[in-house]
Design an enzyme around this catalytic site. Structure first.
Site, PDB file in Angstrom:
ATOM      1  N   CYS A 274      -1.548  10.529   1.663  1.00  0.00           N
ATOM      2  CA  CYS A 274      -1.601  10.217   3.170  1.00  0.00           C
ATOM      3  C   CYS A 274      -2.538  11.382   4.161  1.00  0.00           C
ATOM      4  O   CYS A 274      -2.821  10.665   5.187  1.00  0.00           O
ATOM      5  CB  CYS A 274       0.037  10.359   3.647  1.00  0.00           C
ATOM      6  SG  CYS A 274       0.751  12.139   3.314  1.00  0.00           S
ATOM      7  N   HIS A 332       4.932  13.327   5.566  1.00  0.00           N
ATOM      8  CA  HIS A 332       4.063  12.285   5.722  1.00  0.00           C
ATOM      9  C   HIS A 332       3.140  12.304   6.920  1.00  0.00           C
ATOM     10  O   HIS A 332       3.645  12.572   7.931  1.00  0.00           O
ATOM     11  CB  HIS A 332       4.808  10.697   5.646  1.00  0.00           C
ATOM     12  CG  HIS A 332       3.851   9.604   5.765  1.00  0.00           C
ATOM     13  ND1 HIS A 332       2.844   9.504   4.861  1.00  0.00           N
ATOM     14  CD2 HIS A 332       3.849   8.609   6.472  1.00  0.00           C
ATOM     15  CE1 HIS A 332       2.143   8.258   5.178  1.00  0.00           C
ATOM     16  NE2 HIS A 332       2.995   7.837   6.093  1.00  0.00           N
ATOM     17  N   ASP A 355      -1.196   4.156  11.238  1.00  0.00           N
ATOM     18  CA  ASP A 355      -0.865   4.894   9.905  1.00  0.00           C
ATOM     19  C   ASP A 355      -1.723   4.122   8.699  1.00  0.00           C
ATOM     20  O   ASP A 355      -1.362   2.880   8.232  1.00  0.00           O
ATOM     21  CB  ASP A 355       0.519   4.664   9.395  1.00  0.00           C
ATOM     22  CG  ASP A 355       0.805   5.383   8.236  1.00  0.00           C
ATOM     23  OD1 ASP A 355      -0.055   5.927   7.637  1.00  0.00           O
ATOM     24  OD2 ASP A 355       2.046   5.770   7.701  1.00  0.00           O
TER      25      ASP A 355
END
Length: 683
Positions: A274, A332, A355
């Site tokens: 991530c 995250h 994202d």
């Protein structure tokens, strides 16, 4: 008299780059400018001088097959919505005239060609050709990405280095990252990312038209950073096997990744997780002129069924079990980009969540956002894009179950754990900025919890479990540090006026930030007696030799289960935490006299905190300071041993720059980081 013709066109690069704040892109062969502002080109004419009464100039600007033709006028008056070419009548040189080309603040981003046509009094037409790259303009109030503060523009557009926050909220890891937007080839690769996207390949004309809108651009980039639906930049890997590529923890900057992708003919780079996805996307957006920052959400929920509830399961002895499709990532990382949302109304302007980590599809492809942060906070779930998914990431409740013999033995709910800290790098300083309240309304702590926590140090953490009969509080005495014992305290409280015999189970498991834990590596069991209303304290420690081989870049899940042996009533307290890695120390000689093109020296120092010898490869890098990475092999260093490595660098860019050191250990799954900010003065 010899007729007039154009000898050559001067793009006035140094003047235009300075005025458009694109000096960092000086290594690009093309002129790089920002929309919503004029740029200057100068003509060298041969033959007779230009005659405004009999000669005329026109400019044709082309983006793919789209084009606009502009007569060159002598009026400086421009329209914010249209292209314009003009000669400044107050600064008219008929032999070498200067032309200003103005692009509207809503022009499409991309690499433009332009044709300059000269029609003379003799009826002859002569053409000259060149090109320029047009980016968004956060300095222009009419641009959809305008951000009104200069320090924020410097941080979120021009800054080519930053910090990524990882680990856990109680024991943060600040990971240095080089965004590398000014490194050779990065600008061109970011523009090519738009060209090779499915949106462009499927309908080039429509794609070029839509590139005026940062909402559209951001969705294209979000999808293209991962390779799930296209020839995107990164392939994800959350296993322990990285033999076919690079362990995500090894990456220290975006430039290497983007260059590898381009050099391979746009085959995905292996591998990303991530923070790598987010950091590379931040680079692309900053290159395109869209203010961007990397954001970390600690205890980030992945709510698979959309019920805003995450289920976790433990055994009777405190071992965390893999029984749920829901999950909580210890952290995250995503991106926020600044833009107006003309599609939604002014109330949704500002920071937007994007994202690129492939988790769920949006509009049929793996991308997420732009989701207005304001809409997330107020739970406007019908607002575009992907609000329900992001809302759950920061707001879901955690339901914890103790299970045994096929049935639920205990259940508790935690409404504060998910989204416990949301943060980004502070503007202008290498430290954290807490932005949790941008995403959610913070609950006031209860008086009970406040009084209970008052005696606990700032470095400690607190997780407690309570039932009718007993309360258990699990506390880490301080943030764990590699090479030191993990010291913990368990407090048991009998809430009733009866004697209790209690069994106690303590369990520690290693885990990756986005997975359930693996097998138990440390445990202890026992029995305690609690008199009516009695409080007892148990102190334990996990020694370095017990955790070193299983932790590395991982985290630890620690749990305690307290069972009333008479009633079988159980209560659980748990904590997930990271162990702070040692840091590399970087010292720079003559720090106040760093200037371009002058060799400087620096030293990297590492002290081995582990209980056994470690060796590996030390890499030193710095955008604008070191053109290529410098690698040193570090021989095995005994426990407690110290090594110093001297190196030199020659700055090539002004301003604040980041020197980075990265030590990849060969016998532990860990990478040791360090950085130092230096300021390069004018000579």
């Amino acid at each position: 008299m010899e007729d007039i013709h154009v000898q050559y066109v001067n793009l006035e690069k140094s003047e235009n780059l300075a005025k458009h704040r694109t000096e960092g892109f000086s290594c690009s062969k093309a002129l790089v400018v920002r929309r919503g502002a004029p740029f200057k080109i100068s003509l060298r004419l041969e033959g007779r001088p230009f005659n405004p009464k009999t000669d005329s100039l026109r400019v044709k600007v082309m983006l793919g097959h789209l084009y606009v033709i502009m007569p060159v006028t002598f009026s400086k008056k421009v329209s914010s919505s249209g292209w314009k070419a003009y000669i400044d009548p107050e600064d008219l040189n008929l032999q070498n005239p200067s032309i200003f080309i103005f692009s509207p603040a809503s022009a499409s981003v991309g690499c433009y060609k332009f044709q300059l046509g000269l029609l003379s009094q003799g009826g002859q037409r002569r053409n000259a050709f060149s090109k320029f790259i047009l980016l968004c303009n956060p300095w222009c109030p009419k641009d959809a990405v305008y951000i009104p503060f200069e320090d924020q523009r410097e941080e979120y557009v021009q800054n080519d280095s930053g910090l990524l926050f990882m680990g856990t909220a109680m024991n943060l890891v600040s990971r240095p990252w080089s965004f590398d937007q000014y490194e050779p080839g990065v600008l061109e690769t970011c523009l090519n990312l738009l060209q090779v996207s499915p949106k462009h390949q499927n309908n080039r004309r429509l794609d070029y038209l839509n590139r005026n809108n940062p909402v559209y651009i951001s969705r294209v980039v979000s999808a293209m950073i991962n390779c799930e639906d296209d020839c995107g930049v990164l392939k994800g890997n959350w296993s322990d096997d990285f033999k076919q590529g690079v362990n995500p923890s090894v990456w220290t900057g975006s430039g290497d990744i983007l260059r590898l992708w381009a050099q391979s003919g746009y085959s995905p780079v292996k591998y990303g997780q991530c923070w790598v996805y987010a950091a590379v996307m931040c680079t692309v957006m900053r290159v395109l002129g869209i203010p961007s920052r990397v954001v970390t959400n600690f205890n980030s929920a992945h709510d698979t069924n959309g019920n805003l509830g995450i289920e976790e399961y433990y055994s009777e002895t405190g071992q965390k079990l893999n029984h749920s499709k829901d999950s909580i990532w210890n952290f995250h990382v995503w991106v926020e980009c600044w833009m107006t949302r003309q599609d939604l109304g002014s109330g949704m302007d500002g920071w937007q969540v994007l994202d690129p980590t492939p988790q769920e599809r949006s509009g049929g492809v793996f991308c997420c956002g732009p989701a207005p942060v304001k809409a997330i906070k107020d739970r406007h779930i019908n607002v575009l894009y992907d609000i329900p998914f992001v809302y759950a990431e920061v707001n879901a409740d955690v339901h914890t179950f103790i299970v045994g013999q096929g049935r639920v033995l205990s259940h508790s709910k935690d409404t504060d754990r998910v989204g416990s800290l949301i943060c980004t790098k502070a503007v202008g300083f290498p430290r954290l900025q807490n932005i949790t309240e941008d995403y959610k309304y913070i609950k006031s702590p209860t008086s009970t919890l406040t009084s209970r926590s008052s005696a606990i140090s700032e470095d400690s953490t607190l997780r407690n479990g309570s039932s009718k009969g007993a309360l258990v509080i699990l506390t880490l005495d301080k943030g764990p540090v590699a090479g030191e014992p993990i010291r913990l305290t368990v407090k048991f409280i009998n809430k009733q006026s009866v004697f209790k015999m209690m069994s106690v189970h303590l369990n520690a498991q290693a885990k990756e930030y986005n997975h359930n834990p693996s097998d138990t590596f440390w445990e202890t069991h026992g029995i305690i007696k609690l008199a009516p209303m009695e409080v007892k304290v148990l102190r334990q420690q996990i020694l370095p030799a017990q955790y070193e081989n299983v932790v590395g870049d991982n985290l630890i899940n620690l749990a305690v289960v307290l069972e009333d042996m008479a009633t079988q009533e159980r209560v659980l307290a748990s904590e997930e935490f990271n162990i702070a890695s040692p840091q590399l120390t970087i010292q720079v000689a003559d720090e106040d006299s760093i200037v371009p093109n002058k060799e400087q020296s620096a030293t990297v120092t590492f002290t081995n905190p582990f209980s056994h010898a470690v060796g590996g490869v030390l890499t030193v890098a710095g955008a604008g300071l070191i053109p290529d990475k410098i690698n040193f092999r570090m021989l095995p260093l005994r426990p407690g041993g110290k090594v110093e490595q001297r190196f030199t660098f020659i700055p090539s860019m002004l301003g604040t720059r980041m020197l980075r050191g990265s030590l990849s250990l060969s016998n532990i799954n860990a990478t040791i980081q360090g950085f130092r900010m230096v300021f390069v003065n004018r000579a």
